[in-house]
Design a protein around this motif. Structure first.
Motif, PDB file in Angstrom:
ATOM      1  N   GLY A 628       0.807  -1.215   0.000  1.00  0.00           N
ATOM      2  CA  GLY A 628       0.000   0.000   0.000  1.00  0.00           C
ATOM      3  C   GLY A 628       0.835   1.257   0.000  1.00  0.00           C
ATOM      4  N   LYS A 629       0.241   2.311  -0.511  1.00  0.00           N
ATOM      5  CA  LYS A 629       0.862   3.636  -0.439  1.00  0.00           C
ATOM      6  C   LYS A 629       0.324   4.317   0.811  1.00  0.00           C
ATOM      7  CE  LYS A 629       3.134   4.111  -4.426  1.00  0.00           C
ATOM      8  NZ  LYS A 629       4.585   4.305  -4.446  1.00  0.00           N
ATOM      9  N   GLU A 630       1.229   4.856   1.631  1.00  0.00           N
ATOM     10  CA  GLU A 630       0.808   5.456   2.885  1.00  0.00           C
ATOM     11  C   GLU A 630      -0.032   6.710   2.631  1.00  0.00           C
ATOM     12  OE1 GLU A 630       3.966   5.893   5.655  1.00  0.00           O
ATOM     13  OE2 GLU A 630       2.637   6.588   7.258  1.00  0.00           O
ATOM     14  N   PHE A 631      -1.071   6.873   3.446  1.00  0.00           N
ATOM     15  CA  PHE A 631      -1.933   8.056   3.390  1.00  0.00           C
ATOM     16  C   PHE A 631      -1.105   9.271   3.839  1.00  0.00           C
ATOM     17  CE2 PHE A 631      -5.303  10.512   5.849  1.00  0.00           C
ATOM     18  CZ  PHE A 631      -5.909  11.037   4.724  1.00  0.00           C
ATOM     19  N   THR A 632      -0.937  10.235   2.937  1.00  0.00           N
ATOM     20  CA  THR A 632      -0.128  11.417   3.286  1.00  0.00           C
ATOM     21  C   THR A 632      -1.007  12.659   3.152  1.00  0.00           C
ATOM     22  OG1 THR A 632       0.635  11.397   0.997  1.00  0.00           O
ATOM     23  CG2 THR A 632       2.138  10.504   2.643  1.00  0.00           C
ATOM     24  N   PRO A 633      -1.802  12.944   4.183  1.00  0.00           N
ATOM     25  CA  PRO A 633      -2.741  14.066   4.079  1.00  0.00           C
ATOM     26  C   PRO A 633      -2.037  15.407   4.216  1.00  0.00           C
ATOM     27  CG  PRO A 633      -2.808  13.140   6.277  1.00  0.00           C
ATOM     28  CD  PRO A 633      -1.830  12.313   5.502  1.00  0.00           C
ATOM     29  N   LEU A 634      -2.776  16.460   3.848  1.00  0.00           N
ATOM     30  CA  LEU A 634      -2.321  17.815   4.161  1.00  0.00           C
ATOM     31  C   LEU A 634      -2.384  17.921   5.676  1.00  0.00           C
ATOM     32  CD1 LEU A 634      -1.729  20.822   3.379  1.00  0.00           C
ATOM     33  CD2 LEU A 634      -4.195  21.162   3.408  1.00  0.00           C
ATOM     34  N   THR A 635      -1.260  18.165   6.305  1.00  0.00           N
ATOM     35  CA  THR A 635      -1.242  18.148   7.768  1.00  0.00           C
ATOM     36  C   THR A 635      -0.272  19.194   8.299  1.00  0.00           C
ATOM     37  OG1 THR A 635      -1.074  16.674   9.663  1.00  0.00           O
ATOM     38  CG2 THR A 635       0.557  16.366   7.954  1.00  0.00           C
TER      39      THR A 635
END
Lengths: 646, 160
Positions: A628-635
């Motif tokens: 999986g590709k890690e979830f990289t949100p605007l943070t």
């Protein structure tokens, strides 16, 4: 994870993005709808942000030193409320006046340092010339030129003056030599013979020293330069004080503003993925489903005109993956993240590996003393320090696996390498295994844990297939192997006399049935007659892999043994130096402490890596099929600021 | 002399089993470590994954250690029994039993290191390849594990 479209009124885009950024709720993807126009936005602080960062970096060199333990105890980040963040974000333009002051200070530093560099160069030259009794202004007249010549004489009896006199006489050059030392002389020659004299000087491999600037004698000029240097260094010291004062008064503000501007820049980067209609800006991306309600509630609370609608997942698009677990299990996410994210359709393995990792780490370290050291160290971090959230989570993991090491160490009689027979009777009574004296039971125990974990892996694959709508496929693929494992366990228990439900022959017949089931189940996946035959035998060949997986668990025994052997060796060396007169006890104590600290570090690392490896190679391979590709949100990346509740 | 040779062969078997495994792991981890250091220089955040990849060829050393202990245990040397008598032919059996672990550990350790070093390049290109890189390197280890299995079977056979 939901694919969503976010539609925001153009006047409220940054406020809406700030809400999403605060919650770390959305990872943006490019909007490809050609019916809408591109969004043309430029980050308004594109030049200010690097200046603020540079100013903060410059002042951080002059920041008062904070002790290591004080920094741990009190933390290095500034606590801010959400309101304070919003207020400061609106005022970040004010920082420019501070940045201008810091930049002026940097320029002054640079100018003065350059002057000092030049003065130091002059000082170095004048120091060589200082014994010469002539004024510098007289070194070059209309008739003559005086140069300083130096040569490191290879032999003591060689005097530079004599060598030069001989060389000049042979070249018929008129000269006057003022000796300064056996290796340094001032040579005065006629201007018209200067080039010939230089050739002679070079021919004897002597060196011409640069002529200093100035009017007076080199000694007087040297004093002047040294006075100027002292003055400049005084001014630098004043600048240093000013920089320290700036660091005390402005550094935190600069760091906070750099952080807030960085957050703003990231919001503008997200805007670059959007498209526009006449009144709205449209974003697309992956929304963390669990955070949707909180985001919508904040939109309502802040009166933001925005809506989130579900978007269609395009062909070939794969949702990013995020793992979240119960607080008790969350520390073990560090192990999963070390491997990488499971596929989108796979199970989050953290909760399943947690128990095994807890157990395996303890089995690899098997020492009460080392376990206690980990427990005490992690408790210190958790109770008395303010470290980043990631570090706290890792400290919790150390606490858990340290506790496991204490418990398993007690069962294995591991107490900093002390021989079991020297231990108090109650401690001897709770010892169940002697890995050094009798390693076979531990070897079999390690293999038994291997069988258990592999079987759990197979069960999880059935569960995972069921979740993805293929329960039957899962049962057919894994079921026969689970049956074979059960038959194997029954065989071992029967062979050692623990159970007598079936005879060995009957168990053998059952194993044949199991093998036939494996062949039939695997064969169904092949195409055509030959394909099915090949698939059937390849299915049986998977048994080789299972065997190899289970034997790999023997490392649990080996690592436990290595810890015991190293701890024992440290004690042995310490006891050998006890007999040294006067300092024997101190030497022994030093060897004991350093030796066990070293063993603790080395074996903790080994125990961690090999316990993790058993999860990745032997366990995950049974039920994780994707990557999986890690979830990289605007943070918000909180390096200098921690945002608390209002 | 015959009895002395038996014990000496057991010791030699245990020593060779362990040392060949250690040597395989040392060379393999060296290859992987060199590649890992290059990647960590460019991407320090990958240190954890690099450490894992470097540790993979360490298994052969561990199997060597297990093998040595099993030889000493099965032969009865580990118990420290002063009256222990091992005949030369029996000692030779223990010596031979250790060779599968030792030789398979030496060769597979070196080659696993080479595959791990290539896997490290794979991870450097994309972190998501970690699972694939680990799996590829672990495939080589299968033969070291079979070495453990054969040695174990041989050790059991000696006592039978």
């Amino acid at each position: 994870m939901q694919k969503v479209r976010l539609i925001v009124h153009q006047d409220e885009v940054d406020t809406a993005l700030a809400v999403l950024q605060r919650h770390g709720a959305m990872q943006f993807t490019d909007v490809t709808d050609e019916t809408m126009g591109d969004t043309a936005v430029v980050f308004p602080h594109a030049t200010l942000l690097p200046r603020v960062q540079h100013a903060a970096n410059f002042l951080s060199q002059y920041s008062p030193n904070v002790g290591f333990f004080k920094a741990l105890r009190e933390g290095t980040r500034t606590n801010m409320s959400e309101k304070a963040v919003q207020k400061r974000t609106a005022e970040t333009d004010d920082i420019e006046s501070i940045v201008v002051d810091v930049e002026a200070l940097q320029v002054e530093f640079a100018d003065k340092n350059e002057i000092i560099r030049r003065l130091e160069e002059r000082e170095a030259i004048l120091t060589v010339w200082k014994e010469l009794p002539y004024k510098i202004s007289e070194l070059h007249t209309g008739l003559t030129t005086t140069r300083l010549v130096r040569r490191n004489n290879p032999r003591k009896e060689d005097v530079l003056r004599d060598i030069l006199e001989t060389a000049f006489n042979e070249a018929n050059i008129s000269y006057a030599i003022t000796p300064i030392s056996t290796e340094l002389v001032a040579v005065t020659v006629l201007n018209e013979e200067l080039s010939a004299a230089i050739t002679v000087i070079e021919s004897i491999k002597a060196e011409l020293i640069s002529t200093p600037l100035g009017e007076e004698t080199p000694e007087i000029e040297l004093i002047k330069v040294q006075e100027s240097l002292a003055k400049m260094r005084g001014e630098i010291a004043l600048l240093h004080d000013q920089a320290e004062h700036f660091a005390i008064t402005h550094l935190k503000t600069l760091q906070i503003d750099a952080e807030l501007l960085n957050w703003e820049r990231n919001r503008f980067a997200a805007r670059a993925t959007s498209k526009q209609t006449t009144f709205t800006t449209v974003f697309e991306g992956w929304l963390h489903a669990g955070k949707k309600d909180a985001v919508l509630a904040d939109f309502v609370a802040q009166d933001i005109t925005a809506m989130l609608v579900e978007a269609e997942i395009k062909d070939g698009e794969v949702p990013p993956v995020e793992i979240e677990n119960h607080p008790l299990v969350a520390p073990f996410e560090a192990v999963t993240r070390l491997y990488g994210m499971p596929g989108y359709k796979d199970l989050d393995p953290t909760v399943f590996l947690a128990g095994f990792f807890f157990l395996f780490f303890g089995l690899c370290l098997t020492d009460v003393g080392y376990g206690l050291a980990l427990v005490i160290g992690s408790l210190f971090i958790l109770l008395f320090t303010k470290v980043a959230a990631g570090t706290r989570l890792f400290a919790k993991l150390l606490l858990f696996i340290g506790a496991s090491t204490v418990a398993i160490g007690a069962l294995f009689g591991g107490y900093l390498g002390i021989a079991p027979e020297s231990l108090p009777a109650p401690l001897q009574a709770i010892q169940l295994f002697d890995p050094i004296g009798n390693p076979l039971p531990v070897f079999y125990l390690a293999l038994a844990f291997g069988v258990l974990q592999v079987m759990v892996g197979l069960l999880l694959k059935i569960y995972s297939d069921a979740c993805n709508g293929d329960l039957l496929g899962g049962i057919l693929d894994q079921g026969p192997w689970l049956l074979m494992f059960a038959i194997g366990i029954l065989y071992v228990l029967t062979a050692v006399g623990y159970v007598s439900i079936l005879t060995i022959n009957q168990i053998g017949n059952l194993a044949i049935v199991g093998a036939v089931l494996i062949v039939l189940a695997a064969g169904r996946n092949g195409e055509g007659v030959f394909g099915k035959i090949i698939a059937a035998f390849l299915g049986l060949y998977a048994g080789v892999g299972f065997l190899s997986d289970i034997l790999s668990y023997s490392r649990l025994l080996a690592l436990g043994l290595a810890t015991s052997a190293l701890a024992f060796a440290v004690n042995l060396i310490a006891s050998m130096v006890l007999g040294v007169p006067y300092i024997g006890f101190i030497l022994a104590a030093v060897i004991f402490l350093i030796g066990h600290a070293f063993t603790l570090i080395i074996n903790t690392l080994g125990a961690f890596i090999h316990s993790a490896r058993l999860q990745f190679v032997e366990f995950f391979s049974k039920f994780i099929v994707g990557t999986g590709k890690e979830f990289t949100p605007l943070t918000r990346s909180e390096d200098y600021v921690t945002v608390g509740d209002d | 002399m015959e009895l002395f040779t038996g014990t000496a062969l057991v010791f030699a078997g245990a020593a060779i089993t362990a040392v060949l495994g250690f040597a395989g792991s040392a060379v393999g981890m060296g290859y992987a470590g060199q590649a890992a250091a290059g990647v960590v220089g460019e991407k320090p955040s990958l240190f954890g994954k690099m450490l894992l990849m470097q540790a993979l060829p360490g298994s052969q050393g561990i199997y060597g250690l297990v093998g040595a202990f099993l030889i000493l245990n099965f032969s009865g040397v580990l118990g420290g029994d002063p009256s222990l008598v091992i005949e030369g032919s029996t000692g030779m059996k223990y010596f031979m039993a250790g060779l599968p672990i030792g030789i398979a550990g030496l060769v597979s350790g070196i080659y696993q290191g080479i595959v791990a070093a290539s896997g490290i390049s794979l991870i450097a290109k994309d972190e998501a390849n970690t699972g694939r890189a680990v799996t590829l390197a672990a495939m080589v280890e299968t033969w070291a594990i079979f070495g453990v299995l054969i040695s174990f079977i041989l050790l059991i056979s000696i006592g039978a």
